[in-house]
Design an enzyme around this catalytic site. Structure first.
Site, PDB file in Angstrom:
ATOM      1  N   ASP A  59       0.026  48.240   2.523  1.00 41.75           N
ATOM      2  CA  ASP A  59      -0.469  47.883   3.856  1.00 41.75           C
ATOM      3  C   ASP A  59       0.204  48.714   4.948  1.00 41.75           C
ATOM      4  OD1 ASP A  59      -1.974  45.673   2.695  1.00 41.75           O
ATOM      5  OD2 ASP A  59      -0.052  44.650   2.532  1.00 41.75           O
ATOM      6  N   LYS A  89      -2.407  53.673   5.092  1.00 36.69           N
ATOM      7  CA  LYS A  89      -2.780  54.903   4.400  1.00 36.69           C
ATOM      8  C   LYS A  89      -4.150  55.400   4.838  1.00 36.69           C
ATOM      9  CE  LYS A  89      -1.959  52.980   0.368  1.00 36.69           C
ATOM     10  NZ  LYS A  89      -1.176  51.782   0.707  1.00 36.69           N
ATOM     11  N   GLY A  90      -5.037  54.453   5.152  1.00 34.12           N
ATOM     12  CA  GLY A  90      -6.373  54.857   5.598  1.00 34.12           C
ATOM     13  C   GLY A  90      -6.322  55.671   6.869  1.00 34.12           C
ATOM     14  N   GLY A 149      -6.704  47.047   0.214  1.00 36.90           N
ATOM     15  CA  GLY A 149      -7.687  47.410   1.231  1.00 36.90           C
ATOM     16  C   GLY A 149      -7.139  48.390   2.246  1.00 36.90           C
ATOM     17  N   HIS A 150      -8.030  49.203   2.771  1.00 32.52           N
ATOM     18  CA  HIS A 150      -7.714  50.075   3.900  1.00 32.52           C
ATOM     19  C   HIS A 150      -8.561  49.617   5.081  1.00 32.52           C
ATOM     20  CE1 HIS A 150      -5.517  52.638   1.281  1.00 32.52           C
ATOM     21  NE2 HIS A 150      -6.543  53.248   0.747  1.00 32.52           N
ATOM     22  N   ARG A 203      -6.563  49.183 -25.715  1.00 34.28           N
ATOM     23  CA  ARG A 203      -7.688  49.947 -26.286  1.00 34.28           C
ATOM     24  C   ARG A 203      -8.901  49.083 -26.628  1.00 34.28           C
ATOM     25  NH1 ARG A 203      -3.396  52.612 -30.179  1.00 34.28           N
ATOM     26  NH2 ARG A 203      -2.671  50.492 -29.804  1.00 34.28           N
ATOM     27  N   GLN A 239      -2.179  50.473  -3.242  1.00 31.78           N
ATOM     28  CA  GLN A 239      -0.904  49.754  -3.295  1.00 31.78           C
ATOM     29  C   GLN A 239       0.218  50.649  -2.768  1.00 31.78           C
ATOM     30  OE1 GLN A 239      -2.896  49.605  -6.422  1.00 31.78           O
ATOM     31  NE2 GLN A 239      -3.923  48.000  -5.300  1.00 31.78           N
ATOM     32  N   THR A 244      -6.228  42.935   4.262  1.00 31.22           N
ATOM     33  CA  THR A 244      -7.604  43.408   4.391  1.00 31.22           C
ATOM     34  C   THR A 244      -8.485  42.815   3.306  1.00 31.22           C
ATOM     35  OG1 THR A 244      -6.801  45.486   5.326  1.00 31.22           O
ATOM     36  CG2 THR A 244      -9.051  45.479   4.476  1.00 31.22           C
ATOM     37  N   GLY A 289      -0.977  53.173  17.671  1.00 31.22           N
ATOM     38  CA  GLY A 289      -2.027  52.222  18.011  1.00 31.22           C
ATOM     39  C   GLY A 289      -3.053  52.166  16.899  1.00 31.22           C
TER      40      GLY A 289
END
Length: 428
Positions: free
Chosen positions: A13, A16-17, A40-41, A142, A223, A298, A414
């Protein structure tokens, strides 16, 4: 031309977006290489806010090819809900490419995730209940189902039968739940096959070819470092490789193709879910950070656990990721504080640790040793150069840079798309 990895340098959180969006106009491909729809981003463009869960945030930038790599686990229902929502808002989704080797989150993964977590009681991990862990467990065991299996009904049926043989025993005899039939799973998964087929390709070949053509490829981690299954606060971690090394295994692009590794860190720190957190705040300052920082998940909507900046964690993230740059986000959230504590080391039963303890038990008992910095009251959301920041804000950033061991190349001031100060070029 570079391959660039973006990873969270804390517990997620971090924004990164926003960093991906900053690089967007100079990037040709954006790759999600790990995780699923458990993170989430949030990206703000003008007056519009976009919450992305499974898709790489580069899908919002015109001209960028978004890619879901082989290291991701995909809930097909969520994928198409997200795509439809973006399309309804005028976003071009036609360029999305999905690895044929990515694994699928089946309905039984979600069921097992939820009942297992409840069964743990006080020992709960704090998962999102979206089936991520069980899907990765099947991958390692597997007995997983991959995207390519959707296009051969006979193979798909065999794989679902194999996966359900043990799971139904678990559901019936341990959790007292009904058995899941092979037919219901196969029917649901096949219902997505025709729609997903045009998006599926050999993404590793596509990405390596793009790098050979001199195009820029951005690898976007889900993450964060402290949630990495190997390097995080195990067992309170995610189920995939969220550090920079995961970019190679999760995309099929070798490590020699990576030129930059950018860590994203908030000017404070938050965590979602259970697990140790030395600087966690339970007082009015924690409420201040949550309120002013909008610290709610998010994906889950859960209130995040707030705390002061942790320099040993920043140094740890720099080491295990090989960070070349840090993007410091949400500096504006600290505006109005008279004093800003920063954790510079830990006290564990009278012993000082300047680095993150190797023992989980020590880390669990770690008490932060703080150094305080003077705050500022001026509005910094309009600043677009480092020199425009108040002197105390500049000093705070420079102190974090020195303690973190990696240069701070950009500063978020911001929520807006352009509310960022660039000190060093992140691409060149």
């Amino acid at each position: 031309m570079p391959g660039i990895v973006i990873v969270g340098a804390q517990w997620g959180d971090e924004g990164k977006g926003k960093a991906t969006d900053l690089l967007g106009s100079r990037i040709d491909y954006v790759v999600k290489f790990n995780g699923g729809n458990n993170a989430g981003h949030t990206v703000v463009i003008g007056d519009e806010k976009y919450a992305l869960h499974l898709l790489p945030s580069g899908i919002l930038t015109e001209g960028v090819v978004p890619v879901i790599g082989n290291g991701v686990v995909i809930d097909l229902e969520v994928l198409f809900e997200e795509l439809d929502a973006l399309s309804a808002r005028g976003v071009d989704i036609s360029k999305l490419k999905i690895s044929a080797n990515a694994h699928i989150i089946a309905p039984y993964h979600r069921t097992i995730d939820k009942v297992t977590e409840r069964f743990l009681g006080k020992r709960q991990i704090g998962t999102t209940g979206r089936g991520i862990g069980p899907a990765y467990a099947d991958k390692i065991n597997r007995v997983g189902i991959r995207i390519q299996d959707l296009f051969d009904e006979s193979i798909l049926r065999q794989k679902v039968e194999g996966a359900l043989f043990q799971k139904n025993q678990l559901l019936l005899k341990v959790y007292n739940r009904r058995a899941i039939t092979v037919d219901e799973i196969v029917t649901e998964l096949l219902s997505y096959a025709d729609r997903v087929a045009p998006m599926v390709c050999d993404t590793a070949l596509e990405l390596n070819s793009a790098l050979e053509r001199g195009q820029n490829v951005l690898f976007e981690g889900g993450q964060a470092t402290m949630l990495d299954v190997d390097h995080g606060t195990y067992p309170f971690v995610t189920s995939s490789s969220a550090t920079a090394g995961g970019a190679s295994t999760g995309s099929g692009v070798g490590p020699t193709r990576i030129d930059r590794v950018i860590g994203i860190a908030k000017a404070y720190i938050t965590r979602v879910g259970a697990g140790p957190f030395p600087t966690e705040l339970f007082d009015e300052w924690g409420d201040f950070l949550v309120e002013h920082g909008g610290e709610f998940g998010t994906t889950t909507g859960r209130r995040r656990r707030p705390g002061w900046y942790d320099a040993p964690i920043a140094r740890y993230a720099s080491r295990v990721n090989g960070l070349t740059d840090i993007v410091l986000t949400k500096l504006d959230v600290l505006t109005g504080l008279e004093r800003i504590p920063v954790c510079v080391a830990y006290d564990v039963d009278g012993r000082r640790f300047d680095e993150v303890p190797v023992s989980q038990s020590d880390f669990h008992h770690a008490k932060p040793i703080y150094e305080e910095f003077p705050g500022w009251s001026e509005d910094i959301t309009g600043a677009r150069s480092f020199e425009e920041l108040p002197k105390n804000a500049q000093d705070y950033v420079l102190a974090l840079e020195q303690m973190s061991g990696t240069r701070i190349s950009a500063i978020g001031v911001g929520p807006g798309r352009d509310a960022i100060i660039v000190r060093h070029d992140l691409v060149g």
